[in-house]
Design an enzyme around this catalytic site. Structure first.
Site, PDB file in Angstrom:
ATOM      1  N   LYS A  34      29.103 -11.349   8.437  1.00 55.54           N
ATOM      2  CA  LYS A  34      28.777 -12.148   6.903  1.00 55.54           C
ATOM      3  C   LYS A  34      28.014 -13.631   7.215  1.00 55.54           C
ATOM      4  O   LYS A  34      27.413 -14.084   8.765  1.00 55.54           O
ATOM      5  CB  LYS A  34      30.521 -13.172   6.587  1.00 55.54           C
ATOM      6  N   ARG A 119      44.965 -18.167   1.339  1.00 55.55           N
ATOM      7  CA  ARG A 119      43.376 -18.763   0.725  1.00 55.55           C
ATOM      8  C   ARG A 119      42.812 -16.689  -0.041  1.00 55.55           C
ATOM      9  O   ARG A 119      42.315 -16.871  -1.458  1.00 55.55           O
ATOM     10  CB  ARG A 119      42.475 -17.900   2.365  1.00 55.55           C
ATOM     11  N   TYR A 241      14.295 -44.785  12.366  1.00 58.39           N
ATOM     12  CA  TYR A 241      14.723 -45.233  11.501  1.00 58.39           C
ATOM     13  C   TYR A 241      16.687 -46.106  12.062  1.00 58.39           C
ATOM     14  O   TYR A 241      17.158 -45.352  12.692  1.00 58.39           O
ATOM     15  CB  TYR A 241      15.338 -44.002  10.821  1.00 58.39           C
ATOM     16  N   MET A 290      14.863 -36.234   9.114  1.00 60.31           N
ATOM     17  CA  MET A 290      14.409 -34.869   9.298  1.00 60.31           C
ATOM     18  C   MET A 290      13.956 -33.651  10.238  1.00 60.31           C
ATOM     19  O   MET A 290      14.558 -32.296   9.818  1.00 60.31           O
ATOM     20  CB  MET A 290      14.127 -34.454   7.531  1.00 60.31           C
TER      21      MET A 290
HETATM   22  C1  LIG Z   1      34.988 -14.518   9.106  1.00 63.09           C
HETATM   23  C2  LIG Z   1      35.682 -13.699   9.399  1.00 63.09           C
HETATM   24  C3  LIG Z   1      36.426 -12.894  10.662  1.00 63.09           C
HETATM   25  C4  LIG Z   1      35.754 -13.489  12.293  1.00 63.09           C
HETATM   26  O1  LIG Z   1      35.961 -14.650  11.957  1.00 63.09           O
HETATM   27  P1  LIG Z   1      35.689 -15.513  13.860  1.00 63.09           P
HETATM   28  O2  LIG Z   1      36.609 -16.285  14.585  1.00 63.09           O
HETATM   29  O3  LIG Z   1      34.327 -15.477  14.136  1.00 63.09           O
HETATM   30  O4  LIG Z   1      35.799 -13.923  14.579  1.00 63.09           O
HETATM   31  C5  LIG Z   1      37.380 -11.646  10.097  1.00 63.09           C
HETATM   32  N1  LIG Z   1      38.204 -11.521  10.027  1.00 63.09           N
HETATM   33  C6  LIG Z   1      38.000 -12.122   8.595  1.00 63.09           C
HETATM   34  C7  LIG Z   1      38.121 -12.367   6.870  1.00 63.09           C
HETATM   35  C8  LIG Z   1      36.855 -13.287   8.076  1.00 63.09           C
HETATM   36  O5  LIG Z   1      36.744 -13.874   7.462  1.00 63.09           O
END
Ligand SMILES: *Cc1c(COP(=O)(O)O)cnc(C)c1O
Length: 347
Positions: A34, A119, A241, A290
Site C-alpha cells: 500500500k 477500525r 528562517y 521547504m
Molecule cells: C498496513 C497493514 C499491514 C502491514 O503492517 P506492517 O506493520 O507494516 O507490517 C497488515 N495488515 C493490514 C490490515 C494493514 O493495514
C-alpha cells in the site's frame, strides 16, 4: 547534482521477505504494497517479490490494486484492504469489511473481522447477526478470514493475546476458511500469531518490527543529499528562517538540497539531526525549510560543494530519524516524496 539521491535496495527487500518466510514457516507470507510500497515503489518491489515467489499482495485502495495488477500481470492475489465492490472486474480480491460488503459480493473474497482495532471489519454485533442469519455469506468464496493486530510492536502488550483469543473464537463460528493474522511485528510474536498468510509491510522495507530490540531486518533505504553551497560565517551570525540558530564560533555552513517538501519533517528541529559527511557526523543547524537544510561542517574542512551528506543509511535508519521528529519510520518512508532521484539496486 542538485537533487537528493534515494537509493532503494530491492535485493534487500527480497532478502527481508525470505527471512520472514523462514520465521513464518507454517504459513505463506504476503507483501503489503500500500501507499506505493510505503513510498519506495510498488512497481519494482512488487515485480521483484513476484519473481522471488511471493503470490499474495495487499494494497489499501482500488486504484493501487488496478495499477499493481497491470504491473504484475495475472496470477498472484492482489487484495484491496479498504474494500472494493467492483474488485472482480479488475481481477482484484476485495477485503469485505461490512455485512453490506458481504451481501454485495459474489466470488472469492477475504473477510475482515475486528478483534480490537475498531477500525475496519465486522464487529461483534455484525458477527452475531451473521451467526443468526448466514445468508450474506451465500455466493461468497471465503479465501481468508483476516484480522489486524493493534499493538504487535509491543510484544508484552496484553491486547495481543486478547486479539489472538477473539480471532480463534470468531473463526470457529464462521465457515471454515484459511486465516490471515500477523503484520510484520506479529510475525515476531511467536506461534500463536502464525496463520495461513502473514501480511508484513514495514519489515520488508527495513523498519524494525521489534522496537527496543536489535533490528532483525536488512536496511533498504539510503538517502544522500548533495551540498549545493558552502559558506563561512562569523561568530554570532544566524542561520535560516527566524534566525533560530546562532554560531558560537566562525563556522562553515553547508546548504543541502532537501527540506520538508521532501518528507524531512520540520520538527527535526535545531541541534537534533545529524548527517554523515565523508565518514564524520555533522549537525544540522537552523530550521528545516521547504527545499533546503543547513549543516555545520566546520569539523570537515575538506568538504566540498557536490559532496553528499547521508541522512538515512546504515548509521542512521528511518526509525532513528523518525524518533528525532517525534514520529515513526513508517511515516518517514511514506513521506519521502518524488523530488529525489531514485536509484533501485536490483534483486
Ligand atoms: C498496513 C497493514 C499491514 C502491514 O503492517 P506492517 O506493520 O507494516 O507490517 C497488515 N495488515 C493490514 C490490515 C494493514 O493495514
Amino acid at each position: 547534482m542538485t537533487q537528493g539521491l534515494l537509493t532503494i535496495d530491492v535485493g534487500a527487500v527480497v532478502r527481508n521477505w525470505r527471512r520472514l518466510c523462514e520465521i513464518h514457516s507454517t504459513g505463506a507470507v504476503a507483501a503489503v504494497l500500500k501507499a506505493n510500497a510505503y513510498g519506495l515503489g510498488a512497481g519494482p518491489i512488487g515485480q521483484a517479490l513476484l519473481a522471488a515467489g511471493c503470490r499474495h499482495f495487499f494494497v489499501a485502495q482500488p486504484r493501487e490494486g488496478i495499477s499493481l495488477r497491470k504491473l504484475l500481470g495475472p496470477g498472484p492475489m492482489i487484495a484491496v484492504l479498504g474494500g472494493f465492490r467492483r474488485a472482480a472486474e479488475f481481477d482484484l480480491t476485495p477485503v469485505l469489511n461490512t455485512l453490506g460488503d458481504l451481501r454485495a459480493c459474489s466470488g472469492p473474497a477475504i473477510l475482515q473481522v475486528d478483534t480490537g482495532m475498531s477500525r475496519l471489519g465486522l464487529d461483534s454485533s455484525e458477527l452475531a447477526s451473521l451467526a443468526a442469519d448466514p445468508s450474506p455469506l451465500e455466493g461468497v468464496e471465503l479465501l481468508y478470514i483476516m484480522t489486524h493486530l493493534a499493538s504487535a510492536d509491543e510484544a508484552d502488550h496484553p491486547m495481543n493475546a486478547v486479539q489472538a483469543d477473539r480471532f480463534a473464537e470468531i473463526c470457529l463460528k464462521l465457515p471454515r476458511a484459511r486465516r490471515s493474522f500477523a503484520n510484520s511485528s506479529g510475525i515476531f510474536l511467536g506461534g500463536r500469531y502464525a496463520s495461513d498468510l502473514a501480511r508484513p509491510g514495514c519489515a520488508l522495507y527495513g523498519i524494525n518490527p521489534t522496537p527496543g530490540k536489535p533490528n532483525p531486518m536488512e536496511p533498504v533505504v539510503r538517502l544522500d543529499l548533495p551540498v549545493l553551497q558552502l559558506r563561512e560565517i562569523a561568530a554570532g551570525q544566524t542561520v535560516g528562517y527566524g534566525g533560530s540558530w546562532m554560531s558560537a564560533r566562525p563556522t562553515r555552513i553547508a546548504t543541502v538540497a532537501a527540506g520538508y517538501a521532501d518528507g524531512l519533517p520540520r520538527a527535526l528541529g535545531v541541534g537534533k539531526l545529524r548527517g554523515m559527511l565523508r565518514g564524520r557526523w555533522v549537525p544540522m543547524v537552523g530550521r528545516v525549510s521547504m527545499d533546503l537544510m543547513t549543516f555545520d561542517v566546520t569539523e570537515v574542512p575538506e568538504a566540498d560543494e557536490g559532496d553528499l551528506i547521508e541522512l538515512i543509511g546504515p548509521s542512521q535508519d528511518a526509525d532513528a530519524l523518525a524518533r528525532l521528529a517525534g514520529t515513526i519510520g513508517y511515516e518517514v518512508l511514506t513521506s519521502l516524496g518524488n523530488r529525489y532521484r531514485r536509484k533501485y539496486l536490483p534483486a
